[in-house]
Design a protein around this motif. Sequence first.
Motif: not given
Length: 121
Positions: A62-90
């Motif tokens: 449902s999110v492939k090609s629109r969302f990207t997960i990544s991490r920065d272990n030095a910052k103890n952080t994981v990100y979720l970049q969400m592009n081309s958001l749709k109402p069904e992503d609510t």
Amino acid sequence: VQLQASGGGLVQAGESLRLSCVASGQTFSNYAVGWYRQAPGKERERVAAINWSGSRTYYADSVKSRFTISRDNAKNTVYLQMNSLKPEDTAVYYCAARQGSNWRSYDYDYWGQGTLVTVSS
């Protein structure tokens, strides 16, 4: 480990958001992380996962090609970049973490509080 998710908000369809999951308490690089979401009246769905190093990722169809997960272990952080958001992503989005070699397992040990993402049409 304690997890703090943030970055949610109200956006219009087609726009982007980046969620962050910040960990504290233990060495975050030992943990695989997943992002889940739950919309009202629907079951919780894992949308993305990442292994401890960031070298391997998983996405729900449902999110492939629109969302990207990544991490920065030095910052103890994981990100979720969400592009081309749709109402069904609510949904309320949660991050979760687990130790062990099976980074794609659904069995998470720690959960953060949710952050609400609302996408208007």
